[in-house]
Design a protein around this motif. Structure first.
Motif, PDB file in Angstrom:
ATOM      1  N   ILE A 223      41.629 -34.127  41.879  1.00 18.97           N
ATOM      2  CA  ILE A 223      41.724 -36.134  41.642  1.00 18.97           C
ATOM      3  C   ILE A 223      40.657 -36.387  42.457  1.00 18.97           C
ATOM      4  CG2 ILE A 223      42.864 -38.005  43.138  1.00 18.97           C
ATOM      5  CD1 ILE A 223      45.664 -37.107  42.160  1.00 18.97           C
ATOM      6  N   ALA A 224      40.163 -35.635  43.575  1.00 20.84           N
ATOM      7  CA  ALA A 224      39.016 -36.261  44.704  1.00 20.84           C
ATOM      8  C   ALA A 224      37.824 -35.786  43.449  1.00 20.84           C
ATOM      9  CB  ALA A 224      38.911 -35.000  45.830  1.00 20.84           C
TER      10      ALA A 224
ATOM     11  N   CYS B  44      37.733 -35.651  40.567  1.00 28.34           N
ATOM     12  CA  CYS B  44      37.790 -37.048  39.474  1.00 28.34           C
ATOM     13  C   CYS B  44      36.315 -37.851  39.064  1.00 28.34           C
ATOM     14  CB  CYS B  44      38.866 -37.485  39.253  1.00 28.34           C
ATOM     15  SG  CYS B  44      40.294 -36.580  38.138  1.00 28.34           S
TER      16      CYS B  44
ATOM     17  N   GLU C  84      39.298 -46.412  45.341  1.00 30.76           N
ATOM     18  CA  GLU C  84      38.782 -46.365  45.257  1.00 30.76           C
ATOM     19  C   GLU C  84      37.978 -45.101  47.184  1.00 30.76           C
ATOM     20  OE1 GLU C  84      35.802 -48.622  44.241  1.00 30.76           O
ATOM     21  OE2 GLU C  84      36.030 -47.550  42.046  1.00 30.76           O
TER      22      GLU C  84
ATOM     23  N   GLU D 138      42.340 -37.343  33.851  1.00 27.12           N
ATOM     24  CA  GLU D 138      41.032 -38.470  33.516  1.00 27.12           C
ATOM     25  C   GLU D 138      41.422 -38.740  32.238  1.00 27.12           C
ATOM     26  OE1 GLU D 138      36.988 -36.944  35.566  1.00 27.12           O
ATOM     27  OE2 GLU D 138      37.081 -36.816  33.790  1.00 27.12           O
TER      28      GLU D 138
ATOM     29  N   HIS E 264      40.249 -42.448  47.402  1.00 20.51           N
ATOM     30  CA  HIS E 264      39.756 -41.607  46.955  1.00 20.51           C
ATOM     31  C   HIS E 264      38.362 -40.719  48.013  1.00 20.51           C
ATOM     32  CE1 HIS E 264      36.575 -39.119  44.171  1.00 20.51           C
ATOM     33  NE2 HIS E 264      37.670 -39.008  43.613  1.00 20.51           N
ATOM     34  N   SER E 265      37.608 -42.039  48.191  1.00 22.02           N
ATOM     35  CA  SER E 265      36.845 -41.648  49.429  1.00 22.02           C
ATOM     36  C   SER E 265      37.543 -40.874  50.807  1.00 22.02           C
ATOM     37  CB  SER E 265      35.976 -42.863  49.898  1.00 22.02           C
ATOM     38  OG  SER E 265      35.529 -43.466  48.576  1.00 22.02           O
TER      39      SER E 265
ATOM     40  N   PRO F 124      36.249 -41.422  40.347  1.00 16.01           N
ATOM     41  CA  PRO F 124      37.314 -42.951  39.957  1.00 16.01           C
ATOM     42  C   PRO F 124      36.698 -44.044  38.940  1.00 16.01           C
ATOM     43  CG  PRO F 124      35.014 -42.823  41.738  1.00 16.01           C
ATOM     44  CD  PRO F 124      34.301 -40.961  41.053  1.00 16.01           C
TER      45      PRO F 124
ATOM     46  N   MET G 270      44.991 -39.976  50.869  1.00 19.37           N
ATOM     47  CA  MET G 270      45.523 -39.400  49.938  1.00 19.37           C
ATOM     48  C   MET G 270      46.588 -37.891  50.094  1.00 19.37           C
ATOM     49  SD  MET G 270      45.069 -40.204  46.298  1.00 19.37           S
ATOM     50  CE  MET G 270      43.647 -40.762  45.795  1.00 19.37           C
TER      51      MET G 270
ATOM     52  N   THR H  93      45.445 -32.712  44.896  1.00 17.25           N
ATOM     53  CA  THR H  93      44.356 -33.587  45.986  1.00 17.25           C
ATOM     54  C   THR H  93      42.630 -33.760  45.818  1.00 17.25           C
ATOM     55  OG1 THR H  93      45.881 -33.981  47.368  1.00 17.25           O
ATOM     56  CG2 THR H  93      43.514 -35.103  48.686  1.00 17.25           C
TER      57      THR H  93
END
Length: 410
Positions: A351-352, A354, A372, A250, A375-376, A356, A317, A348
């Protein structure tokens, strides 16, 4: 993960057990129990952690970390491993204590004494003991001045409220400080005055007003905690806690993504910055070896993580990350295609976990929407992914809250 009592026993916390206790009390047959309570084992020099551990165990939450042998219980020592590495042992505010409870898997809400009143406190006490079992209800832990209750000199301590008598407006308080004070019944009004009592701690020329209040904890059944042990410090060698890695991503991602114009270059920049500036190449390889089914986790634990990681592969992703990471890891000679695939699954997931809004906040509106969506897509692959990401985020929130407090005090 905890050894249950055999079926021929009646557990005290069950509805039948509490009914038996009530009946024996009415018949005057609890003398020994009341005497033994005076000599219960002392809990902790840091009473708020002792109270929290006691409450979390009473809610039958799985700590996700070994306590002794194969058993998993919360303890003061375990709770300290969840706090930041440079954390100085000091008084925790109700907001911080509730964040720690949430990081440990409970539904928690903290109330500063200055932002609550007696009616709210009394209503929370009623709600905490209204259900037939602790698992269905909750637990209230309170920070209060011992001097205001006539127990000792000026000192803030914490305890658990274990019973509430609505007609007499009294509650049963168990203190969790190092001093072996016995459980006592006290009026809610007196306890609330003790909660609101101001205590100032002086260290040299510095004076700090200690914040008191109460925290309500409830069981959260939507919490699997597969990654809980990786959020603690010092339990897995030199591996950095998962939440630290998420915070690293982040911190470096926004600058790396700021000038990207499409999802392809954005994911490439995100992976590149994580691997280079975040130095995650070897960290991901270490974690891969730990969570592998041939690693040192229990077989059932490793299998559940493997299933969760396999579900990540269906996200858009992951597909993008795997292609980029495969070339990167093979190029620098630290892995094969199989290794890059496992590392891609881990990256992955990280990052999920984190936020957004933090990752993509500097992007253009259209690209931010697309990122986003990617990410979702990871969170949508499995309820387990969503739960575990929430566990990690709770630990991140705890560290951020404590860091802000420390910076403010400094």
């Amino acid at each position: 993960y905890r050894k249950p009592a055999p079926d021929h026993f009646t557990v005290l916390s069950s509805a039948e057990g509490r009914a038996l206790l009530k009946d024996s009390g009415e018949q005057g047959e609890q003398t020994t129990l009341q005497a033994l309570e005076v000599y219960r084992p002392t809990v902790s020099l840091q009473s708020e952690l002792g109270a929290l551990a006691l409450a979390l165990n009473s809610l039958h939450l799985d700590s996700g970390r070994l306590w002794s042998g194969p058993w998993r219980w919360f303890s003061v020592a375990l709770l300290r491993t969840v706090l930041p590495a440079n954390w100085e042992q000091r008084h925790l505010r109700p907001e911080e204590l509730s964040a720690l409870g949430a990081a440990c898997g409970a539904e928690a809400e903290g109330y500063e004494a200055s932002h609550a009143d007696l009616d709210l406190f009394r209503s929370q006490l009623k709600n905490s003991v209204a259900a037939p079992s602790m698992e269905q209800s909750g637990c209230v832990i309170v920070g209060f001045s011992k001097e205001a209750l006539g127990l000792e000199a000026a000192q803030i301590t914490w305890g658990c409220v274990t019973a509430f008598h609505s007609e007499m407006d009294m509650c049963l308080l168990i203190e969790t400080n190092h001093a072996p004070n016995q459980p006592v019944w006290t009026s809610c009004t007196d306890l609330w005055k003790a909660i609101c009592h101001t205590v100032v701690r002086k260290a040299g020329k510095k004076a700090t007003t200690l914040s008191t209040g109460f925290v309500v904890l409830r069981r959260n059944d939507d919490n699997s905690g597969l990654f809980s042990r990786f959020c603690a410090r010092g339990l897995d060698g030199k591996l950095p806690p998962i939440q630290d890695i998420v915070m690293t991503i982040e911190s470096i991602a926004p600058a790396a993504l700021e000038n990207c114009r499409d999802p392809g270059t954005a994911v490439s920049a995100l992976v590149g910055s994580a691997m280079s500036k975040g130095m995650l190449v070897h960290i991901l390889r270490q974690y891969e070896l730990v969570i592998a089914q041939s690693g040192y986790l229990e077989a059932a634990h490793a299998d559940l993580i493997a299933q969760m990681m396999n579900s990540i592969r269906s996200s858009k992703m992951y597909v993008r990350i795997e292609l980029i990471l495969q070339d990167e890891m093979v190029r620098i000679g630290v892995g094969s295609w199989k290794a890059s695939r496992a590392s891609a699954e881990l990256l992955t997931f990280l990052i999920a976990a984190c936020d957004p809004a933090v990752l993509f906040g500097k992007m253009t509106a259209n690209l931010r929407t697309e990122m986003e969506g990617l990410h979702s897509s990871v969170l949508a692959t499995s309820p387990d992914i969503t739960r575990e990401a929430r566990v990690v985020r709770a630990h991140v929130s705890l560290i951020q809250l404590l860091t802000q407090t420390q910076d403010h005090e400094d």
